[in-house]
Design a protein around this motif. Sequence first.
Motif, PDB file in Angstrom:
ATOM      1  N   ILE A  58      30.340  33.060  42.896  1.00  0.00           N
ATOM      2  CA  ILE A  58      30.011  32.688  44.270  1.00  0.00           C
ATOM      3  C   ILE A  58      30.450  31.248  44.507  1.00  0.00           C
ATOM      4  N   ILE A  59      31.087  31.049  45.662  1.00  0.00           N
ATOM      5  CA  ILE A  59      31.378  29.690  46.135  1.00  0.00           C
ATOM      6  C   ILE A  59      30.816  29.537  47.541  1.00  0.00           C
ATOM      7  N   VAL A  60      30.154  28.415  47.763  1.00  0.00           N
ATOM      8  CA  VAL A  60      29.794  27.972  49.106  1.00  0.00           C
ATOM      9  C   VAL A  60      30.431  26.605  49.279  1.00  0.00           C
ATOM     10  N   ALA A  61      31.278  26.456  50.285  1.00  0.00           N
ATOM     11  CA  ALA A  61      32.004  25.196  50.481  1.00  0.00           C
ATOM     12  C   ALA A  61      31.838  24.699  51.911  1.00  0.00           C
ATOM     13  N   LYS A  62      31.792  23.388  52.044  1.00  0.00           N
ATOM     14  CA  LYS A  62      31.783  22.746  53.367  1.00  0.00           C
ATOM     15  C   LYS A  62      32.963  21.794  53.437  1.00  0.00           C
ATOM     16  N   ASP A  63      33.744  21.927  54.506  1.00  0.00           N
ATOM     17  CA  ASP A  63      34.967  21.133  54.659  1.00  0.00           C
ATOM     18  C   ASP A  63      35.875  21.315  53.446  1.00  0.00           C
ATOM     19  N   GLY A  64      35.809  22.481  52.826  1.00  0.00           N
ATOM     20  CA  GLY A  64      36.649  22.773  51.672  1.00  0.00           C
ATOM     21  C   GLY A  64      36.113  22.275  50.352  1.00  0.00           C
ATOM     22  N   GLU A  65      35.010  21.530  50.366  1.00  0.00           N
ATOM     23  CA  GLU A  65      34.441  20.986  49.131  1.00  0.00           C
ATOM     24  C   GLU A  65      33.237  21.823  48.719  1.00  0.00           C
ATOM     25  N   PRO A  66      33.194  22.276  47.466  1.00  0.00           N
ATOM     26  CA  PRO A  66      32.108  23.168  47.044  1.00  0.00           C
ATOM     27  C   PRO A  66      30.734  22.491  47.086  1.00  0.00           C
ATOM     28  N   ILE A  67      29.776  23.193  47.660  1.00  0.00           N
ATOM     29  CA  ILE A  67      28.361  22.821  47.526  1.00  0.00           C
ATOM     30  C   ILE A  67      27.803  23.544  46.305  1.00  0.00           C
ATOM     31  N   LEU A  68      28.208  24.806  46.178  1.00  0.00           N
ATOM     32  CA  LEU A  68      27.844  25.617  45.026  1.00  0.00           C
ATOM     33  C   LEU A  68      29.093  26.350  44.570  1.00  0.00           C
ATOM     34  N   ALA A  69      29.406  26.303  43.309  1.00  0.00           N
ATOM     35  CA  ALA A  69      30.543  27.024  42.737  1.00  0.00           C
ATOM     36  C   ALA A  69      30.142  27.436  41.331  1.00  0.00           C
ATOM     37  N   ALA A  70      29.856  28.709  41.131  1.00  0.00           N
ATOM     38  CA  ALA A  70      29.321  29.132  39.838  1.00  0.00           C
ATOM     39  C   ALA A  70      29.621  30.595  39.587  1.00  0.00           C
ATOM     40  N   GLY A  71      29.590  30.940  38.300  1.00  0.00           N
ATOM     41  CA  GLY A  71      29.706  32.320  37.874  1.00  0.00           C
ATOM     42  C   GLY A  71      28.496  32.698  37.050  1.00  0.00           C
ATOM     43  N   TRP A  72      28.195  33.970  37.014  1.00  0.00           N
ATOM     44  CA  TRP A  72      27.064  34.489  36.259  1.00  0.00           C
ATOM     45  C   TRP A  72      27.524  35.699  35.447  1.00  0.00           C
ATOM     46  N   GLY A  73      27.102  35.781  34.209  1.00  0.00           N
ATOM     47  CA  GLY A  73      27.412  36.930  33.382  1.00  0.00           C
ATOM     48  C   GLY A  73      28.669  36.739  32.547  1.00  0.00           C
ATOM     49  N   ILE A  74      29.009  37.787  31.775  1.00  0.00           N
ATOM     50  CA  ILE A  74      30.172  37.803  30.883  1.00  0.00           C
ATOM     51  C   ILE A  74      31.304  38.576  31.541  1.00  0.00           C
ATOM     52  N   ASP A  75      32.527  38.074  31.407  1.00  0.00           N
ATOM     53  CA  ASP A  75      33.641  38.593  32.194  1.00  0.00           C
ATOM     54  C   ASP A  75      34.040  40.032  31.857  1.00  0.00           C
ATOM     55  N   ASN A  76      34.320  40.336  30.571  1.00  0.00           N
ATOM     56  CA  ASN A  76      34.799  41.677  30.227  1.00  0.00           C
ATOM     57  C   ASN A  76      34.561  41.935  28.742  1.00  0.00           C
ATOM     58  N   PRO A  77      34.584  43.190  28.316  1.00  0.00           N
ATOM     59  CA  PRO A  77      34.260  43.524  26.919  1.00  0.00           C
ATOM     60  C   PRO A  77      35.211  42.927  25.888  1.00  0.00           C
ATOM     61  N   ASP A  78      36.425  42.543  26.302  1.00  0.00           N
ATOM     62  CA  ASP A  78      37.389  42.002  25.334  1.00  0.00           C
ATOM     63  C   ASP A  78      37.196  40.508  25.102  1.00  0.00           C
ATOM     64  N   ASP A  79      36.981  39.742  26.178  1.00  0.00           N
ATOM     65  CA  ASP A  79      36.911  38.288  26.058  1.00  0.00           C
ATOM     66  C   ASP A  79      35.501  37.773  25.803  1.00  0.00           C
ATOM     67  N   LEU A  80      34.493  38.397  26.449  1.00  0.00           N
ATOM     68  CA  LEU A  80      33.091  37.970  26.324  1.00  0.00           C
ATOM     69  C   LEU A  80      32.919  36.491  26.670  1.00  0.00           C
ATOM     70  N   GLN A  81      33.605  36.071  27.752  1.00  0.00           N
ATOM     71  CA  GLN A  81      33.524  34.688  28.209  1.00  0.00           C
ATOM     72  C   GLN A  81      32.671  34.610  29.478  1.00  0.00           C
ATOM     73  N   PRO A  82      31.984  33.499  29.699  1.00  0.00           N
ATOM     74  CA  PRO A  82      31.213  33.347  30.945  1.00  0.00           C
ATOM     75  C   PRO A  82      32.138  33.394  32.160  1.00  0.00           C
ATOM     76  N   ILE A  83      31.691  34.064  33.191  1.00  0.00           N
ATOM     77  CA  ILE A  83      32.472  34.158  34.429  1.00  0.00           C
ATOM     78  C   ILE A  83      32.479  32.799  35.127  1.00  0.00           C
ATOM     79  N   THR A  84      33.622  32.440  35.695  1.00  0.00           N
ATOM     80  CA  THR A  84      33.768  31.220  36.479  1.00  0.00           C
ATOM     81  C   THR A  84      34.340  31.569  37.846  1.00  0.00           C
ATOM     82  N   THR A  85      34.468  30.569  38.688  1.00  0.00           N
ATOM     83  CA  THR A  85      35.037  30.795  40.018  1.00  0.00           C
ATOM     84  C   THR A  85      36.556  30.922  39.965  1.00  0.00           C
ATOM     85  N   ARG A  86      37.147  30.854  38.752  1.00  0.00           N
ATOM     86  CA  ARG A  86      38.585  31.067  38.595  1.00  0.00           C
ATOM     87  C   ARG A  86      38.887  32.450  38.019  1.00  0.00           C
TER      88      ARG A  86
END
Length: 537
Positions: free
Chosen positions: A58-86
Amino acid sequence: MPRIIPRSVQVLLVLSVLWALSTAASAQPAAAPTATPSGADLESAIHRETLGQFWGAIIVAKDGEPILAAGWGIDNPDDLQPITTRHLFDIGSVSKQFTAAALLRLQEQQKLDLDDRVSKFFGVIEGEELDDGGITLRQLLTHTSGMSDRASIQRLDFPDRDDAVERAFAPARRAKPGEHFEYCNAGYIVLAAVIEKVSGERFEDFVEREVFAKAGMSDTGFLDAADLNNRPHTARVIGDGTPRARTAGTFDDGWGWGLRGAGGIITTAEDMVRWDRALASGKVLSEASLAEMFTPAQQNYALGWVVGQTASGAAKQSHGGATRGYRAEFARYPEADITIAVLTNERHNPTKLLTALESTLFPPPKETQQITLHTGGLDLNEHKVAILGPAQTAAAHWIIESTPDTVRLALMRDPDLGPVATFILSPSVAQRLVREARFHVQRHNAAPGAAQRPMDITIATRPYRNNAEGVVHLPEKLMLTVMPQYVSMDERGQRSVDPRPTLVIIDEAAGFWPLIVRMDHAQWAEWADQVDAAVKK
């Protein structure tokens, strides 16, 4: 005449009302929030809605600048990395706004006009003339073509473009072009084919060069985008998270002429903010094209966007997406220069998350309402329903008064008789109803010279207790809204559309509509002026 509606049909109608509520545009600009909430405030809203179980970005941005930019959970069974906004997600039907932008680019290049008929580009397919029924590109964009998805959507990897166009037009039209709104993915498949014909190159190549690249969306592509395979990606979670649910890769879905134009875009939350910035700065589309893109036709649907407002009245431009294993919501609030992207999977409801974030960013005013039905003297049938048609409502009218804190409305069926319904509303509720009524009058006005009809009133009281005088005090937390039209179905499932805006009270818990009032556009315009004047006293 309206009648008692079966519960299963009522559920469908409630969903259509929720669409209307979420998209009814304000006739007056709303003020931006005085103080932007912190990222911690927004994250708390997410946790309250999901009890800390959210998966996605989830990203919430004002004037293009993030107020909140975060990921939750693990991305996929192969990588097991935390999800990010990328991380990459499939955004489903949010893709439609990019198809619309590509068509507007071609219009700016004077290679087509949105009011061109489809047959201008696909006049003959395999030696046979295409029967487009007079449908224009604009009607496909706004889902007002009269086409239906029934029998027209092939498997996703359907390989033949011209065959896809022919199949999209094959089913019988459900309405004349421009007559009414019906969401239709097949129309966007046809639009992608038009883009390919006019540009002389692959649909994907044109969109990537003329839209994605201009917007700086370097992490965005289509399901066949091999160059994105090495980017952080997420799993398609197919199912509701039970043991029978399964996962697949971001790119593990069919890609072809069953999906082009209608979906299939892979992107990140950060790139969606870049898209918002590109729209705000004019990098992709001219000011005139942007105005065209955000001008709604029917049901508040514009060119790949739903144009509406938040509960507090802030202007909103948005679209949702749902595809195999993913769900998404993307919204812009141009007056406040805020954007929200919610990317997740089938286990979560991004619309509820979007609403929770909106309520934090744009706190709605306190709404109170006391609604009373007066059935004394009414002829209630065996279902405890009174249906008042033109014979009983020729003299029906509203009495509208105000106090410093409330607006009182009395719906009178005759000057010599008492009210059939009274409303004591907070000014915020009254103003919301005025905005809804004016929007429907302005966007869906009756044909010039159309005869004005008396109002129709239906009162239904079955779930409620009447006193000896026939007075019914309705529960406070019922939904009160003005719908753009009234859609009903009889016991045989036959659909009937009354084009007049309609005031409805909806008891979602009981699956019941205790009051339905239909009035002509001129009556609504007069009503809105009177209520507005009462609020401003």
